[in-house]
Design a protein around this motif. Structure first.
Motif, PDB file in Angstrom:
ATOM      1  N   ASP A   1     -44.118  14.023  15.336  1.00 30.76           N
ATOM      2  CA  ASP A   1     -44.250  15.292  16.052  1.00 30.76           C
ATOM      3  C   ASP A   1     -43.953  16.477  15.138  1.00 30.76           C
ATOM      4  OD1 ASP A   1     -41.523  15.037  15.727  1.00 30.76           O
ATOM      5  OD2 ASP A   1     -41.010  15.330  17.844  1.00 30.76           O
ATOM      6  N   THR A   2     -44.138  16.290  13.832  1.00 29.48           N
ATOM      7  CA  THR A   2     -43.807  17.335  12.865  1.00 29.48           C
ATOM      8  C   THR A   2     -44.981  17.632  11.937  1.00 29.48           C
ATOM      9  OG1 THR A   2     -41.482  16.660  12.876  1.00 29.48           O
ATOM     10  CG2 THR A   2     -42.215  18.019  11.038  1.00 29.48           C
TER      11      THR A   2
ATOM     12  N   THR B   1     -40.095  29.958  16.811  1.00 32.97           N
ATOM     13  CA  THR B   1     -41.191  30.874  17.133  1.00 32.97           C
ATOM     14  C   THR B   1     -42.382  30.069  17.650  1.00 32.97           C
ATOM     15  OG1 THR B   1     -40.550  32.555  15.523  1.00 32.97           O
ATOM     16  CG2 THR B   1     -42.874  32.480  16.147  1.00 32.97           C
ATOM     17  N   PRO B   2     -42.977  30.450  18.790  1.00 35.20           N
ATOM     18  CA  PRO B   2     -44.169  29.743  19.276  1.00 35.20           C
ATOM     19  C   PRO B   2     -45.273  29.766  18.221  1.00 35.20           C
ATOM     20  CG  PRO B   2     -43.299  31.163  20.998  1.00 35.20           C
ATOM     21  CD  PRO B   2     -42.543  31.512  19.734  1.00 35.20           C
ATOM     22  N   ALA B   3     -45.953  28.635  18.069  1.00 32.07           N
ATOM     23  CA  ALA B   3     -46.957  28.510  17.015  1.00 32.07           C
ATOM     24  C   ALA B   3     -48.163  27.720  17.505  1.00 32.07           C
ATOM     25  CB  ALA B   3     -46.361  27.827  15.785  1.00 32.07           C
ATOM     26  N   LEU B   4     -49.309  28.040  16.928  1.00 34.52           N
ATOM     27  CA  LEU B   4     -50.555  27.321  17.199  1.00 34.52           C
ATOM     28  C   LEU B   4     -51.207  26.999  15.869  1.00 34.52           C
ATOM     29  CD1 LEU B   4     -52.980  26.360  18.973  1.00 34.52           C
ATOM     30  CD2 LEU B   4     -53.789  28.746  18.919  1.00 34.52           C
ATOM     31  N   LEU B   5     -51.473  25.716  15.629  1.00 38.32           N
ATOM     32  CA  LEU B   5     -52.200  25.293  14.437  1.00 38.32           C
ATOM     33  C   LEU B   5     -53.593  24.861  14.871  1.00 38.32           C
ATOM     34  CD1 LEU B   5     -51.975  24.745  11.340  1.00 38.32           C
ATOM     35  CD2 LEU B   5     -51.498  22.363  11.935  1.00 38.32           C
ATOM     36  N   ILE B   6     -54.614  25.543  14.338  1.00 40.51           N
ATOM     37  CA  ILE B   6     -56.000  25.283  14.709  1.00 40.51           C
ATOM     38  C   ILE B   6     -56.688  24.533  13.568  1.00 40.51           C
ATOM     39  CG2 ILE B   6     -58.192  26.310  15.391  1.00 40.51           C
ATOM     40  CD1 ILE B   6     -56.580  28.792  16.291  1.00 40.51           C
ATOM     41  N   VAL B   7     -57.139  23.324  13.873  1.00 44.10           N
ATOM     42  CA  VAL B   7     -57.807  22.479  12.878  1.00 44.10           C
ATOM     43  C   VAL B   7     -59.255  22.328  13.312  1.00 44.10           C
ATOM     44  CG1 VAL B   7     -57.766  20.274  11.670  1.00 44.10           C
ATOM     45  CG2 VAL B   7     -55.635  21.243  12.569  1.00 44.10           C
TER      46      VAL B   7
ATOM     47  N   LEU C   1     -52.854  22.195  17.829  1.00 44.22           N
ATOM     48  CA  LEU C   1     -51.476  21.727  17.930  1.00 44.22           C
ATOM     49  C   LEU C   1     -50.615  22.925  18.316  1.00 44.22           C
ATOM     50  CD1 LEU C   1     -51.175  19.598  14.648  1.00 44.22           C
ATOM     51  CD2 LEU C   1     -52.051  18.903  16.876  1.00 44.22           C
ATOM     52  N   THR C   2     -49.910  22.816  19.420  1.00 44.46           N
ATOM     53  CA  THR C   2     -48.992  23.868  19.837  1.00 44.46           C
ATOM     54  C   THR C   2     -47.561  23.377  19.678  1.00 44.46           C
ATOM     55  OG1 THR C   2     -49.189  23.115  22.138  1.00 44.46           O
ATOM     56  CG2 THR C   2     -50.565  24.966  21.458  1.00 44.46           C
TER      57      THR C   2
ATOM     58  N   GLU D   1     -42.127  24.444   9.025  1.00 50.72           N
ATOM     59  CA  GLU D   1     -42.113  23.185   9.780  1.00 50.72           C
ATOM     60  C   GLU D   1     -42.439  23.495  11.233  1.00 50.72           C
ATOM     61  OE1 GLU D   1     -38.971  19.533  10.805  1.00 50.72           O
ATOM     62  OE2 GLU D   1     -38.279  21.391   9.879  1.00 50.72           O
ATOM     63  N   ILE D   2     -43.402  22.778  11.777  1.00 51.01           N
ATOM     64  CA  ILE D   2     -43.802  22.966  13.172  1.00 51.01           C
ATOM     65  C   ILE D   2     -43.435  21.721  13.955  1.00 51.01           C
ATOM     66  CG2 ILE D   2     -45.721  23.429  14.744  1.00 51.01           C
ATOM     67  CD1 ILE D   2     -47.209  24.472  12.176  1.00 51.01           C
ATOM     68  N   THR D   3     -42.666  21.898  15.012  1.00 50.93           N
ATOM     69  CA  THR D   3     -42.390  20.810  15.942  1.00 50.93           C
ATOM     70  C   THR D   3     -43.475  20.832  17.009  1.00 50.93           C
ATOM     71  OG1 THR D   3     -40.005  20.965  15.557  1.00 50.93           O
ATOM     72  CG2 THR D   3     -40.730  19.849  17.575  1.00 50.93           C
ATOM     73  N   VAL D   4     -44.295  19.796  17.025  1.00 54.19           N
ATOM     74  CA  VAL D   4     -45.463  19.748  17.896  1.00 54.19           C
ATOM     75  C   VAL D   4     -45.052  19.323  19.306  1.00 54.19           C
ATOM     76  CG1 VAL D   4     -47.737  18.705  18.268  1.00 54.19           C
ATOM     77  CG2 VAL D   4     -46.950  19.219  15.935  1.00 54.19           C
ATOM     78  N   THR D   5     -45.422  20.143  20.281  1.00 60.14           N
ATOM     79  CA  THR D   5     -45.120  19.826  21.681  1.00 60.14           C
ATOM     80  C   THR D   5     -46.383  19.583  22.503  1.00 60.14           C
ATOM     81  OG1 THR D   5     -45.020  22.193  22.210  1.00 60.14           O
ATOM     82  CG2 THR D   5     -42.951  21.096  21.640  1.00 60.14           C
ATOM     83  N   GLY D   6     -47.540  19.928  21.957  1.00 55.73           N
ATOM     84  CA  GLY D   6     -48.787  19.721  22.687  1.00 55.73           C
ATOM     85  C   GLY D   6     -49.953  19.533  21.739  1.00 55.73           C
ATOM     86  N   VAL D   7     -50.892  18.674  22.133  1.00 58.30           N
ATOM     87  CA  VAL D   7     -52.091  18.395  21.324  1.00 58.30           C
ATOM     88  C   VAL D   7     -53.307  18.434  22.243  1.00 58.30           C
ATOM     89  CG1 VAL D   7     -53.254  16.766  19.801  1.00 58.30           C
ATOM     90  CG2 VAL D   7     -50.750  16.904  19.794  1.00 58.30           C
ATOM     91  N   GLU D   8     -54.316  19.219  21.847  1.00 57.13           N
ATOM     92  CA  GLU D   8     -55.570  19.271  22.590  1.00 57.13           C
ATOM     93  C   GLU D   8     -56.722  19.082  21.613  1.00 57.13           C
ATOM     94  OE1 GLU D   8     -55.539  22.229  26.217  1.00 57.13           O
ATOM     95  OE2 GLU D   8     -54.791  23.242  24.423  1.00 57.13           O
ATOM     96  N   GLY D   9     -57.709  18.307  22.027  1.00 57.21           N
ATOM     97  CA  GLY D   9     -58.868  18.089  21.183  1.00 57.21           C
ATOM     98  C   GLY D   9     -60.158  18.387  21.927  1.00 57.21           C
ATOM     99  N   LYS D  10     -61.135  18.907  21.195  1.00 56.94           N
ATOM    100  CA  LYS D  10     -62.435  19.217  21.792  1.00 56.94           C
ATOM    101  C   LYS D  10     -63.538  18.824  20.819  1.00 56.94           C
ATOM    102  CE  LYS D  10     -65.087  23.053  23.834  1.00 56.94           C
ATOM    103  NZ  LYS D  10     -65.021  24.475  24.243  1.00 56.94           N
TER     104      LYS D  10
END
Length: 209
Positions: free
Chosen positions: A48-49, A68-74, A106-107, A159-168
């Motif tokens: 989750d990291t 801090t809230p973060a969004l990683l867009i892949v 990844l949020t 370092e991002i602690t991932v709490t949510g994953v969405e795929g499209k």
């Protein structure tokens, strides 16, 4: 992420494989009173990291506090889809252009790291990950230690602690098989790099159904 049911990607193993293959993403954060910031960063996602790093000269990292809230867009390949590729165009003409693509969001929460040992471990992990597929991979230890120490002073870890994953995966799943096959053929004929990537993803999706 807006995701119609037919475009939703839920298999976490596939999402992780997708992110690992892309290897880079846009990290976006927003802090109260400051404009949103985004930076394209190579990363490694384990458990989750997510681990990455900024250039110290990049002001983005200064906008990140602990949690801090973060969004990683892949994002993967994307391509314009011409309605002329649909056999349905000749049948009834009720077709319009669209754009096909795949993405994983990844949020979570972000924090920065400035400790030299943490940075060295992160850079080593990133390097091993990205060099691992090469016949003769480069290692951090290949460079003089004093040089590496100097380079580490020029970066800041995140370092991002991932709490949510969405795929499209928007691959024309709402069209008929004939229309989808027509798009694959059209993209392959156009031959642009992004077009070919989408064509292969669409062909694989058709083969699985």
């Amino acid at each position: 992420m807006y995701t119609p049911p037919f475009n939703r990607a839920d298999d976490e193993t596939e999402l992780r494989d997708f992110a690992a293959a892309v290897r880079v993403g846009w990290l976006a954060t927003s802090r109260a009173g400051a404009p949103p910031a985004a930076t394209l960063l190579p990363f490694v996602w384990t458990g989750d990291t997510v681990v990455a790093h900024f250039a110290r000269a990049n002001p983005h990292w200064r906008e990140i506090d602990d949690d801090t809230p973060a969004l990683l867009i892949v994002t993967g390949p994307d391509a314009y889809v011409s309605p002329s590729w649909y056999p349905a165009k000749a049948e009834h003409g009720k077709v319009v252009p669209t754009w096909n693509y795949s993405a994983v969001h990844l949020t979570g929460t972000a924090r920065v790291h400035d400790d030299p040992e943490w940075l060295r471990a992160a850079v080593t992990e990133l390097t091993d990950h990205h060099e691992g597929r090469r016949a003769e991979p480069w290692h951090v230890s290949d460079a003089p230690d004093s040089y590496v120490e100097g380079q580490l002073r020029g970066i800041v870890g995140v370092e991002i602690t991932v709490t949510g994953v969405e795929g499209k995966a928007k691959l024309s799943q709402n069209r008929s098989d004939a229309d989808r096959t027509g798009v694959v053929e059209g993209l392959r004929a156009d031959g642009r790099p992004g077009d070919l990537g989408v064509a292969e993803a669409m062909a694989a999706s058709l083969a699985r159904e």
